[in-house]
Design a protein around this motif. Structure first.
Motif, PDB file in Angstrom:
ATOM      1  N   TYR A 644       0.862  -1.193   0.000  1.00 48.49           N
ATOM      2  CA  TYR A 644       0.000   0.000   0.000  1.00 48.49           C
ATOM      3  C   TYR A 644       0.890   1.232   0.000  1.00 48.49           C
ATOM      4  N   LYS A 691      -4.243   6.177  -4.569  1.00 47.10           N
ATOM      5  CA  LYS A 691      -3.288   5.247  -3.972  1.00 47.10           C
ATOM      6  C   LYS A 691      -3.076   4.036  -4.882  1.00 47.10           C
ATOM      7  N   ARG A 693      -2.016   0.932  -3.697  1.00 41.89           N
ATOM      8  CA  ARG A 693      -2.657  -0.111  -2.928  1.00 41.89           C
ATOM      9  C   ARG A 693      -2.474  -1.485  -3.574  1.00 41.89           C
ATOM     10  N   PRO A 704      -6.239   2.283   4.170  1.00 41.08           N
ATOM     11  CA  PRO A 704      -5.211   1.591   4.957  1.00 41.08           C
ATOM     12  C   PRO A 704      -5.804   0.689   6.022  1.00 41.08           C
ATOM     13  N   TYR A 707      -6.871  -2.451   4.338  1.00 35.48           N
ATOM     14  CA  TYR A 707      -5.694  -3.169   3.848  1.00 35.48           C
ATOM     15  C   TYR A 707      -5.045  -3.992   4.964  1.00 35.48           C
ATOM     16  N   HIS A 911      -3.170   1.995  11.146  1.00 35.54           N
ATOM     17  CA  HIS A 911      -2.584   3.035  10.302  1.00 35.54           C
ATOM     18  C   HIS A 911      -1.129   3.267  10.680  1.00 35.54           C
ATOM     19  N   LEU A 914       1.039   0.416   9.387  1.00 32.27           N
ATOM     20  CA  LEU A 914       1.317   0.516   7.961  1.00 32.27           C
ATOM     21  C   LEU A 914       2.361   1.595   7.666  1.00 32.27           C
ATOM     22  N   CYS A 915       2.300   2.726   8.412  1.00 33.32           N
ATOM     23  CA  CYS A 915       3.295   3.785   8.224  1.00 33.32           C
ATOM     24  C   CYS A 915       4.691   3.300   8.583  1.00 33.32           C
TER      25      CYS A 915
END
Length: 941
Positions: A644, A691, A693, A704, A707, A911, A914-915
């Protein structure tokens, strides 16, 4: 005084009448006429259909009798004796009866078109097998026609030919000069007569066949009567024997002494060839006359009711000829002494009531056989051309006359027969023809066997007197006879057939006949899938079975080809989710997309299945695919997703550098920018705010939260997960240029307080890297294993333990010890600063946080022994670890394998999770972040 008639290796093939006539009327002309006139014109233009007797019994009887009944019976009984002769007929007819049963079964399983055995084989076994057998069937008929023409010439010259030394022949009818060129001239003239008949139409032969049949039956009748009516006599043997050989032999009439003398075998030298006879050689000669069983089925298009006529007519003819052959053998054994049978193969003429009867029978049956083979060859060639198996090569053979006669095919066949006549070698031609026909019979048995074994519901012939055992016996019998007649020609014929099969497979267009191979594969796969018991799975035999989620193949060519390398003969499924509600749509929108996906699989030369689904969200669609993909023990155990991120996708279908090696070598694909079979939507990720993704899911945007939820769902379902990043720029051909490195980081980089590399996830990481290295394309790649350690610990001890582990796991890799004290210090520094600045939480708040951590630890224990503390990582630490990975020894690797931590239990942290992954893997090039949940490695034998 008797004339010499040499032993001719005659062979008769099936007679094929031309198929239905074409209408000469146009549709408009028919509309302009009254209905009664149209019906009269239509009835007049339709060819007359044949009954069972005229369409099957007569052609098959003529094919199986031929000249064998006149010239071979004495040869067989004289060499083998009555006992072995009867045994030979029993074995020969057992072999051909197995094929007859197969022909009857196929012919009663639906409507038959013109083409006979070729039509049966091609529609049952597919165009490759049918086309190769059809070509050999065509050549067999061509050579058979030439064989009978040459045989007729020799039979004529034996009676009317002048001796080669210019002196008068012993025959008072000798008027024809004898030499190679004269014989070729006679043969050409006879063939020209056959050509004229075939050009006018096969209906002439169809009418004449009944007259020829009557002639043959009359001659047979005189032969049977002669055994009883002719008195005992002395017959003069052919005059070419040695001085010490007897010159006469006796027709004794019915005598017990003669009968008992002819019971046993007495193999001698064949006076026409000078070769010593044996059971095998006599059997091969006799078997040539027992074939011809395809005559009725080959004119299936001209029969009133093929499903009724072919079984009854063919079986009737086979039984009738079997009785006649055995009766003749018995009568010959009772009335002729052994010397007469061994030294004069034309003795039936000498003892006949009227000597020319047998000669007339030989001439008429041979001429009929020559025309039958020529007609058959032209019809087979026409059927091959009509099916377009050889493209434009045979396109001229499609042309027909106004009455539907394929005159171009007739001319081509006549020209090839004329070429064969130049050889003039009867015995060689006879062996090749017989072997080709036996190969066709074996192919018919194979077609019936395949249909029976496939258990297809639509294979339900009305003729049920066959089993797979009879098909196998027919195949084995034909194969044995081929090698018994001539092992060299038999081997060459099989090689020739396989060569034709490969040519047709790669050059012919896809047919709509149906492929029996698909039915057989389905039958076997279903059987073995039922035997594949998931309860017997063992880690020793584990292999990756991958479900790769693809939103739009245009941006995923590199990833699709890479995962194909890593599957290690396991299941590979390309999954796609389309957003929608089937209840609101008129039809399933996915059905029309399968062809494009399957064409993509063929284009990339990968071994993958395709599974598409319609769902209200991507998450639900992936969940559906994880639940339903595969069958039995073949189900995906690993989910691969695109990463993503914000990178704009690249249309790799239009970039030839991403195509497979096979497609690059294809000039047709090299000219076209895109295969027209690919009907994929344009990329929607090229807009900056859209995005990627995992290369832009079609339909509703994927956030996100959803995902990461997909990752969490897969882990809960005990599926391994891999996130693929930067594979949009992955060029497999460029990546495999030397030197090739694969970097593996088996440590959880998001847990700086843990440097363990022996948990389930780390071992799964090592296993996938090893599997990739075992692939043929990646065998030259070197694995580089990076172990992060702190200086305070024993570097040498950690490296020693890792080398010992790799040795136990039979893995070869270069180990690099990477100090990461500075990076770890950044992590702990952020932790202490945060603790100093933040006020200490109250007791209730502190207990709540502690409770959440404990729940998280408890939930993750089955998959990972370390709880996730990703929420406390700083960006500085992640940037530092990212630079640490980038700064490792050059050259850069083709791909990196990184440890993927399990998503946090708290969905509010998705979130942030994912970051952190994005910062960790930024600018690393093609990277797989892998999380394993199942044991995949064992050190046991």
């Amino acid at each position: 005084m008797t004339e010499r008639t040499p032993l001719l290796h005659y062979r008769l093939s099936a007679s094929i009448n031309e198929s239905g006539e074409h209408h000469s009327e146009s549709g408009q002309e028919a509309l302009d006429q009254p209905p009664s006139a149209v019906r009269r014109r239509s009835a007049h233009s339709q060819p007359q259909k044949l009954s069972t007797f005229f369409g099957v019994v007569i052609p098959t009887l003529l094919s199986m009798f031929s000249v064998v009944v006149f010239l071979r019976i004495g040869f067989v009984v004289g060499q083998c004796g009555l006992y072995q002769a009867v045994a030979m007929f029993l074995v020969a007819y057992l072999i051909i009866s197995m094929t007859v049963l197969s022909v009857c079964a196929i012919s009663t399983n639906g409507a038959l078109d013109a083409g006979g055995a070729y039509y049966m084989i091609s529609r049952a076994l597919g165009p490759e097998f049918g086309g190769s057998i059809g070509i050999m069937f065509f050549f067999a008929n061509v050579c058979g026609s030439a064989l009978y023409v040459l045989g007729l010439v020799e039979a004529i010259l034996a009676t009317f030919g002048i001796s080669e030394d210019g002196m008068d022949s012993s025959s008072r009818y000798a008027v024809l000069p004898v030499s190679y060129w004269w014989s070729l001239l006679y043969a050409t003239a006879i063939l020209l007569v056959c050509l004229l008949v075939c050009l006018v139409g096969a209906w002439i032969y169809a009418k004449a066949s009944f007259l020829i049949f009557l002639v043959v039956m009359v001659v047979l009748g005189t032969i049977f009567i002669s055994f009883f009516a002719v008195k005992p006599q002395t017959v003069t043997l052919p005059g070419h024997l040695t001085n010490s050989s007897p010159t006469t032999a006796n027709f004794t009439g019915f005598k017990a002494e003669t009968f008992f003398q002819n019971l046993g075998a007495d193999y001698t030298v064949d006076y026409t060839t000078g070769k010593m006879m044996s059971f095998a050689t006599v059997f091969a000669v006799m078997f040539n006359g027992c074939t011809g069983i395809m005559a009725g089925s080959n004119i299936s298009g001209d029969l009133k009711n093929p499903s009724y006529a072919i079984p009854r007519g063919t079986i009737t003819a086979v039984i009738f000829t079997f009785i006649i052959y055995n009766l003749l053998s018995l009568l010959v054994a009772c009335t002729c002494d052994r010397l007469l049978l061994q030294r004069d193969y034309s003795f039936l003429r000498d003892i006949n009531l009227w000597h020319p009867f047998v000669t007339i029978g030989v001439y008429s049956s041979t001429l009929s056989a020559a025309m039958s083979n020529l007609i058959g060859a032209s019809r087979i060639l026409y059927a091959l051309a009509r099916d377009d198996l050889f493209g434009k090569v045979l396109s001229p053979a499609k042309k027909t006359s106004a009455s539907g006669n394929p005159w171009v095919s007739v001319l081509i066949s006549w020209f090839l027969v004329q070429l064969v006549l130049f050889s003039g070698k009867l015995n060689t031609i006879a062996s090749i023809v017989t072997i080709f026909f036996l190969l066709v019979y074996a192919a018919v048995d194979l077609a019936c066997l395949a249909l029976e074994w496939a258990s297809a519901p639509n294979f339900r012939p009305t003729f049920r007197y066959f089993t797979w055992h009879t098909c196998v016996l027919g195949i084995v019998g034909c194969g044995v006879m081929m090698f018994l007649i001539n092992p060299i020609y038999a081997s060459a014929s099989i090689v020739f057939m396989l060569l034709l099969l490969l040519i047709i497979h790669y050059l012919s267009p896809t047919s709509s006949w149906g492929y029996i191979s698909q039915a057989l594969i389905f039958h076997q796969v279903r059987k073995y899938l039922l035997m594949l018991d998931v309860r017997k799975d063992h880690v020793k035999f584990w292999r990756p079975q991958v479900l790769l989620m693809v939103a739009n193949p245009r941006a995923n060519i590199g990833l699709i080809t890479f995962i194909n390398d890593i599957k290690k003969s396991g299941l590979y499924v390309l999954g796609h989710v389309q957003i929608g509600d089937l209840g609101l749509l008129p039809s399933d929108p996915l059905q029309c997309q399968y062809d494009s996906w399957l064409s993509l699989v063929d284009h990339l030369n990968i071994k993958a299945f395709v599974n598409l689904t319609l769902a209200d969200s991507v998450r639900h669609g992936v969940r559906h695919l994880l639940f339903i993909s595969g069958l039995g023990g073949m189900r995906p155990n690993t989910l691969v997703l695109g990463f993503y991120d914000d990178l704009p996708p690249q249309d790799q279908l239009q970039d030839h550098s991403f195509h497979s090696d096979r497609s690059l070598d294809d000039p047709a694909l090299a000219e076209d920018q895109e295969d027209p079979l690919f009907h994929f939507p344009p990329l929607r990720g090229s807009v900056p705010e859209d995005k990627n993704r995992g290369e832009a899911w079609v339909g509703k945007a994927l956030g996100p939260q959803e995902y990461v939820s997909i990752i969490a769902d897969a882990v809960k379902m005990l599926k391994n997960v891999a996130l693929a990043r930067y594979f949009g720029q992955f060029d497999r051909k460029h990546a495999l240029q030397s030197p090739v490195f694969v970097d593996v980081w088996p440590v959880n980089l998001l847990r700086p307080d843990s440097s363990s590399y022996v948990d389930t996830c780390s071992l799964f990481l090592l296993q996938l890297a090893c599997i990739l290295n075992m692939t043929r394309s990646w065998q030259k790649a070197k694995l580089r294993l990076f172990l992060c350690v702190e200086v305070g610990r024993s570097l040498k001890g950690a490296e020693q333990k890792l080398r010992l582990l790799l040795k136990e796991l039979r893995m070869k890799a270069d180990i690099y010890m990477v100090p990461w004290d500075e990076q770890v210090a950044l992590h702990w520094q952020r932790q202490h600063v945060g603790m100093a600045i933040e006020a200490e939480p109250e007791k209730g708040e502190r207990d709540e946080v502690q409770k959440e951590d404990e729940e998280e630890v408890e939930e993750e224990e089955y998959a990972n022994s370390f709880p996730s503390n990703a929420v406390r990582l700083s960006d500085d630490y992640l940037h530092a670890v990212n630079r640490l990975i980038l700064n490792q020894p050059r050259p850069p690797p083709a791909v990196r394998f990184l440890y993927l931590p399990r998503p946090p239990a708290d969905t509010r942290r998705y979130h942030n999770y994912l970051c952190q992954l994005e910062l960790l893997s930024r600018d690393l090039g093609p990277t797989l972040l892998i999380h394993g949940v199942t044991p995949v490695i064992t050190t046991d034998l």
